[in-house]
Design a protein around this motif. Sequence first.
Motif, PDB file in Angstrom:
ATOM      1  N   SER A 251      -2.592   3.445   7.537  1.00 13.91           N
ATOM      2  CA  SER A 251      -2.732   4.809   7.045  1.00 13.91           C
ATOM      3  C   SER A 251      -1.542   5.155   6.159  1.00 13.91           C
ATOM      4  N   VAL A 252      -1.767   5.972   5.165  1.00 10.84           N
ATOM      5  CA  VAL A 252      -0.721   6.489   4.291  1.00 10.84           C
ATOM      6  C   VAL A 252      -0.723   8.000   4.429  1.00 10.84           C
ATOM      7  N   PRO A 253       0.390   8.610   4.809  1.00 19.49           N
ATOM      8  CA  PRO A 253       0.406  10.072   5.002  1.00 19.49           C
ATOM      9  C   PRO A 253       0.275  10.815   3.682  1.00 19.49           C
ATOM     10  N   ALA A 254      -0.206  12.042   3.773  1.00 18.80           N
ATOM     11  CA  ALA A 254      -0.255  12.908   2.600  1.00 18.80           C
ATOM     12  C   ALA A 254       1.152  13.373   2.262  1.00 18.80           C
ATOM     13  N   TYR A 255       1.372  13.687   1.000  1.00 22.92           N
ATOM     14  CA  TYR A 255       2.657  14.233   0.585  1.00 22.92           C
ATOM     15  C   TYR A 255       2.639  15.746   0.733  1.00 22.92           C
ATOM     16  N   VAL A 288      -1.119   3.154  -3.446  1.00 23.47           N
ATOM     17  CA  VAL A 288      -1.755   4.249  -2.701  1.00 23.47           C
ATOM     18  C   VAL A 288      -0.771   5.396  -2.484  1.00 23.47           C
ATOM     19  N   ARG A 289       0.478   5.079  -2.183  1.00 21.52           N
ATOM     20  CA  ARG A 289       1.483   6.135  -2.003  1.00 21.52           C
ATOM     21  C   ARG A 289       1.669   6.930  -3.298  1.00 21.52           C
ATOM     22  N   PHE A 290       1.713   6.232  -4.415  1.00 22.69           N
ATOM     23  CA  PHE A 290       1.830   6.931  -5.691  1.00 22.69           C
ATOM     24  C   PHE A 290       0.625   7.840  -5.922  1.00 22.69           C
ATOM     25  N   ALA A 291      -0.578   7.330  -5.666  1.00 24.53           N
ATOM     26  CA  ALA A 291      -1.785   8.122  -5.871  1.00 24.53           C
ATOM     27  C   ALA A 291      -1.828   9.333  -4.950  1.00 24.53           C
TER      28      ALA A 291
END
Length: 316
Positions: A251-255, A288-291
Motif C-alpha cells: 500500500s502507498v499512503p495518500a499525501y 506510485v508515490r509521485f502520482a
Amino acid sequence: MPDVAVVGSFNVDHVWRCDVLPQHGETRIGTYSTGPGGKGFNQAIASARAGASTSFLCALGDDVGAQLARALADADGIALVDQRSEHATGTAGIYVDAHGRNAIVIGGGANGDLRDSFVQSQWVVLAQARVVLVQRESPAEAVTAALRIGREVGATTMLNPAPVNADVDADLLALADILTPNETEFAALLATHGGTTIAPDAVVNTDDATLHAHCRRLLPHGTVVVTLGAAGAFVSHPSDALRGDAVAMYSVPAYPATPIDTTGAGDAFSGALAASISQLDQPFAEHVRFAARYAARSTEVAGAATSMPRLAPLGA
C-alpha cells in the motif's frame, strides 16, 4: 517524439458548486463555472504538466469547444491530433459539494465518434511513445486499437477503466500492462471478470492478501493499482514482473491535502503515473508515490484539467 500518448475524451465541463449535492427532486442554489475536462484531456494535461512530452488523440466537433481544446493543448505543449465529428464537442455536468465530493453526468457528443481506423492512421504518433494511456469515455474499438499498437511497439500500455458504467471487455484487459481503477471501478471489474462480488466501500478495508488475490484474478499478467482516495493506493504485481519493486503487493499512503474539489483526481494520478514511468528508471513504488502526491495536490485547486499542478510546485 512524445513520451506519453493519451487516447481519449475531451469535454467542456459545466460545474455547479453548492453546500450539499442535490437529492432526487431537490433544487439547490449554487455557483456556476465552466472549463475544460474529459478524462483523456485531464490525463494528457497531467502528463504534460508532470514533465512528459505528450500527444493527445481525440474526436472534436466543429465548435467553440474544439477551439478551446486546441488552444489549451497548445498552451501546455501537447500535440493534439483530432478526428473531426459532425456532433458537438463533448460536455459534462459536474456538481461539487462543500467537501469537494462530486457527481458527474457526461454528454459524450463527438467523443463517441472516435474510430479505430483513425487511431490506426496515427500509428507513427503512438509508436513513438514510451507509454500509451487510454480510458473508457471513448469507444472500445478505438482504445483497444491504441493499446494494441502500444503492445506491438513495446510501449507500456495503461488502462484507466473509467467511467464505472463503461464496458471493459477481456480483450482490452489483455492488452493492458497496468490497470488503474478506483474502488468502484475495481468492484465492477471484479464482478464481471474476477468472479468475485465486493462492495465498493468495502475495498479500502480489505486486507492486502485478499486484495492481491483479487487483482491477480482480474489481471494475471499485469500490474493493478487501485486508487483509494484519502486512503492512498494499493499495488499488486504478478510475482514474475515486480517492475523493480521488492515485493508483489503493498500500500502507498495518500499525501496530506486540503481538498476543495476532487474532480479529476483519478485522472491526475493516471497521467502523472504515466509521465513518471516514461521519464524515470526507478522502482514502481516511486512512480506510485509521485502520482499519489500529484493527485493530492490537484484536489486543492478547483476544476478538472485546469487543476492539474505543474511539476515545479511539487518540488520534484
